[in-house]
Design a protein around this motif. Structure first.
Motif, mmCIF file in Angstrom:
data_model
loop_
_atom_site.group_PDB
_atom_site.id
_atom_site.type_symbol
_atom_site.label_atom_id
_atom_site.label_comp_id
_atom_site.label_asym_id
_atom_site.label_seq_id
_atom_site.Cartn_x
_atom_site.Cartn_y
_atom_site.Cartn_z
ATOM 1 N N SER A 248 0.807 -1.220 0.000
ATOM 2 C CA SER A 248 0.000 0.000 0.000
ATOM 3 C C SER A 248 0.841 1.272 0.000
ATOM 4 N N PRO B 275 -4.306 1.518 -17.116
ATOM 5 C CA PRO B 275 -2.949 0.991 -17.011
ATOM 6 C C PRO B 275 -2.230 1.140 -18.345
ATOM 7 N N LYS C 146 -6.822 -2.418 -1.699
ATOM 8 C CA LYS C 146 -7.351 -2.319 -3.057
ATOM 9 C C LYS C 146 -7.186 -0.894 -3.562
ATOM 10 N N PHE C 147 -6.621 -0.779 -4.759
ATOM 11 C CA PHE C 147 -6.457 0.542 -5.353
ATOM 12 C C PHE C 147 -7.597 0.881 -6.318
ATOM 13 N N ASN C 148 -8.285 -0.171 -6.773
ATOM 14 C CA ASN C 148 -9.189 0.028 -7.907
ATOM 15 C C ASN C 148 -10.139 1.211 -7.788
ATOM 16 N N HIS C 149 -10.729 1.356 -6.596
ATOM 17 C CA HIS C 149 -11.704 2.436 -6.413
ATOM 18 C C HIS C 149 -11.022 3.775 -6.157
ATOM 19 N N TYR D 135 -8.473 5.121 -8.117
ATOM 20 C CA TYR D 135 -7.943 5.794 -9.304
ATOM 21 C C TYR D 135 -8.877 6.900 -9.778
ATOM 22 N N ARG E 220 -0.255 2.690 -14.051
ATOM 23 C CA ARG E 220 -1.077 3.898 -14.212
ATOM 24 C C ARG E 220 -0.226 5.160 -14.214
ATOM 25 N N GLU F 272 0.517 -2.416 -10.214
ATOM 26 C CA GLU F 272 -0.663 -1.890 -10.901
ATOM 27 C C GLU F 272 -0.691 -0.361 -10.835
#
Lengths: 395, 395
Positions: free
Chosen positions: A229, B15, B4-7, B9, A258, A254
């Protein structure tokens, strides 16, 4: 006649006057420079020559968008050795100083209005970058050991309840700019625990790590983290020179993918080749030398503060870095004095307001840098500043 | 476990794989390099030495955010002398190559979904930057003299009627990449007239201007413009080397103030000092020398194309720059052959699809660069390519 641009600008774009040359005092405690006399001109030039000789085509072809491969490899070994950060060169992205890296990280994570947590007083360059991204910047109070984990937890809770959970926490854990403290290990663990609990990434800006001249290094937050993290940023600005403009970042794969999406422009291969070859040949030795120099400068400033500021102010005692953070009585407003002191007494410093998210808080603090002047000048300058502040009723 | 990074960005962030080293052919007609053998190592290093000696503190202090003042002054004189562009050094902003400048211009002008007009085939780097800014890219057809002003007028009208008038027109008027043409004076005047009429600014990318080896220079669009509507971009990548990563922009003052607002990171002072001193001492002479070299390379490629491609293809005859644009029968699809030719015959080139806004159009075109290889190699490589294309039924 001229065409009108006004309706063409993107949302949130403001004019930002092209800066004029700022007038600097003879006693320049304002901007954070490493010791200018220790810039290793001959070694840098001979290193550059060697680097071009070894790879004569590198300058003629476009460098990889991620930056010079040899330098990325060197960095991956250095941060493993020094910070136990285990990444390969593909997981390093070069940037123009650490500034471009921090800007890229903001581009990846921030929509306008998103919340970001920082220290109550923190590096003005990052604050400006966050402002440019229209972030809502929330400062968390610290004591002499750094950010308070309970305050942090409370702040994240509150933001989450308001429906704007923070996108990340920005920290300079070592020799914090401007406050000078270094977060001890237990604080780092507690802060990390809070952030992991809430799923908040940490941007660890470790650009002063090498500038330690006493005490023991503290483990990096990146190394403590078990949840992938932490995004980690470093730079050669404070070990070689700001004028190289070479910094770097690493972080979760990941995330790095980006960051490449938003990266614009390439880091000068010319500068990167010089930094690489110089670092391999000389950097460790150079860091020992400049730390010895900076230690003497810090000691000169601390003793001058003791002699001239007495018990009318409190200040930090950093084990490294370049800054001393001075607190006056909380009735003091230093902002006007700050504007006049270069003209009046040839002494430059920064007011605390430069370091607060709202630009208003911090009126009774100043930041003093001891990198530029020689120890004798530092003593003279602090003595002049002490007299000046006494005359103005500040101390 | 990992957070989790997904939410987290920001909108529109995708990517983008960190690029692996691309395999290059021995006959490398793919990427646009200036002649690698003519990189002036000794002169650059002695210039850098002189520049540091003249201003020993410059590398130790943070350079101005706009970039090295001496180099900006040099640029303002050079573009006045060569392009009749009358601006002072405060109206120049340095960037990392021209790429960072173009990215800043997009940041200033583009919200997601905004329309931008380009040539039907144009520099892939700019297309990628526009895509990253989520622009709607509209290509306008050209003939052998460049963009057709009537098509342009029609396109702007149509976009305006649809409620999405274009934010700007991007043009490489001189030695266009990839098509090789140079817009004649009357075309420039007509295009400017159309844009002025509709209030559309022009981004004039003049990065090949110096690379002329025959014919007469054509007036810059910036110089023709009476309405302060042109933003002008240049670079040292094609005159000194891509590895310097030093470019620049100028334009209306109110626009430049906004560009400073979005600027992140500083151009390496180290590279800028070397570019400045080298340019003062050697650049004009160096440009004459490399143009002589490139002319021979171009001639080698043109004659090899005549011998090997005969009347089965058409190609441009550029008076400068680095590119020849080859058109095959419109039934041809070159994209698969392109992927195999480096492995099969050690020849690299780019398919036309790299240069179209949609990445699909352009299948029967290729771009050939003649900067990297020596004339004999160019003849060998084109002969191999001709045989290969004949065997595959393309020509």
């Amino acid at each position: 006649m001229a065409i009108k641009f006004n309706h063409l600008y993107a949302n949130g774009i403001l004019p930002s006057s092209r800066p004029k040359q700022v007038s600097r005092g003879k006693y320049d405690f304002a901007v954070a420079y490493p010791d200018p006399k220790s810039f290793p001109t001959d070694e840098i030039i001979s290193s550059l020559k060697d680097a071009i000789k070894a790879n004569p085509d590198y300058l003629a072809i476009y460098p990889p968008q991620q930056g010079n491969a040899l330098l990325r490899d060197y960095i991956s070994h250095k941060i493993d050795r020094d910070r136990s950060i285990k990444v390969n060169s593909d997981q390093i992205i070069l940037g123009n100083g650490s500034g471009q890296s921090i800007d890229m990280i903001c581009s990846v994570l921030l929509n306008a209005g998103d919340a970001v947590i920082t220290d109550q007083y923190v590096y003005g360059g990052t604050l400006n970058t966050l402002r440019r991204h229209s972030a809502k910047i929330i400062g968390v109070k610290s004591d002499e050991y750094g950010m308070d984990p309970e305050n942090l937890s409370h702040t994240i809770s509150k933001l989450s309840q308001q429906g704007t959970p923070p996108k990340f926490l920005y920290l300079i854990p070592t020799f914090q700019n401007p406050q000078g403290w270094t977060l001890p290990l237990d604080r780092r663990q507690e802060i990390l625990k809070v952030c992991n609990e809430f799923g908040v990434p940490i941007l660890e800006d470790d650009c002063y790590f090498d500038n330690r001249y006493e005490g023991e290094p503290v483990t990096s937050i990146y190394d403590l983290d078990q949840e992938n993290s932490v995004i980690y940023v470093g730079s050669f600005s404070k070990t070689i020179a700001p004028g190289m403009s070479v910094g770097y970042m690493t972080g979760p794969n990941e995330f790095l993918d980006r960051a490449m999406f938003v990266k614009s422009g390439r880091v000068s291969e010319f500068a990167a080749m010089a930094v690489y070859q110089y670092s391999v040949n000389y950097l460790d030795q150079h860091i020992s030398e400049i730390n010895e120099i900076q230690k003497n400068k810090r000691d000169a400033m601390l003793s001058a503060l003791g002699e001239n500021f007495g018990n009318k102010a409190k200040w930090s005692h950093p084990e490294g870095g370049l800054y001393i953070w001075v607190e006056f009585d909380d009735q003091v407003d230093i902002t006007e004095l700050h504007q006049n002191s270069v003209n009046d007494i040839d002494v430059g410093f920064h007011p605390g307001t430069n370091y607060s998210p709202d630009g208003i808080d911090g009126k009774h603090f100043i930041r003093l840098c001891y990198g530029f002047n020689q120890p004798d000048e530092i003593k003279e300058g602090i003595s002049k500043l002490g007299d000046y502040l006494a005359k103005k009723g500040v101390i």
